[in-house]
Each structure stands twice: as structure tokens, then as C-alpha cells.
Design a protein around this motif. Sequence first.
Motif: not given
Length: 125
Positions: A19-23, A50-53, A89-93, A97-100
Motif C-alpha cells: 500500500r502506497r504511504p500517505p503523502g 526496487e523490491t529490496a528498496e 517483506a516489511g513496511p518502508s517509506p 503496508e505489505v500483504r501476501w
Amino acid sequence: MREAVVALVRDEGRYLFIRRPPGSADAGYWCPVSGKVEPGESQAEAVVRETAEEVGLVVHALECVAVSDSTCGRYRLHWWRAERISGRAGPSPEASEVRWLDPAEVETLEPTFEKDRPLFRALLT
């Protein structure tokens, strides 16, 4: 039109969505990991980077399976199948959110880009 990649990362029959973050330009939208291809970089390299970042996973880019234009019309999107090699996989800037998800769950995911839905149906098998 600028080149970009979409990473259809699969692990144990499920696909990675963020999920793309607010802002961000696409705040709140669910999508696969995606991003621009940098100068001198191959599409496969962009998928891995991109997947790593965005979520901290190491993946192997397998093959480009589709090409489309982005909803905004600024990017030519190259849809790549990729498999998870390692990491969690985890959240980042870039991903609040991350889901499988299995393909049936992707069908109910909201909001997503309407233009991407036919590609999800065709490519997530």
C-alpha cells in the motif's frame, strides 16, 4: 515515456502487494512493487533493486510477461514475474503496508488502479 517495472513477486502461491504511504503520489493504493528503471540499469536489475528498496526482499527476476502504460500516461510499465529468494517483506517509506495475497484475494483488494485489474487476472495464476 519513461520506463518502469512492476514486480509480480510470488512465494508459495501468493503475491506481494504493498500500500502506497500517505503523502505519496498514489497514497492508499494497493499495487505490486514498482519503480523506474535507472539509466544504465536493465529491467531485471530494476526489479531486484526496487523490491529490496521498497520491502527488503531479495528476489530473482524471471521474465517480462506484459507491457502497459501507467494510468497517468508518463510510464511504460514492464510487468515482471519474480520469485522470493530471501528476506522478510516489511513496511518502508515507500510501502506503508505489505500483504501476501492469493489471486482470489487480489480480486477484492481496494483501492487498486482499475487499469491494472485485467493484468492481475491474466498474470496472477
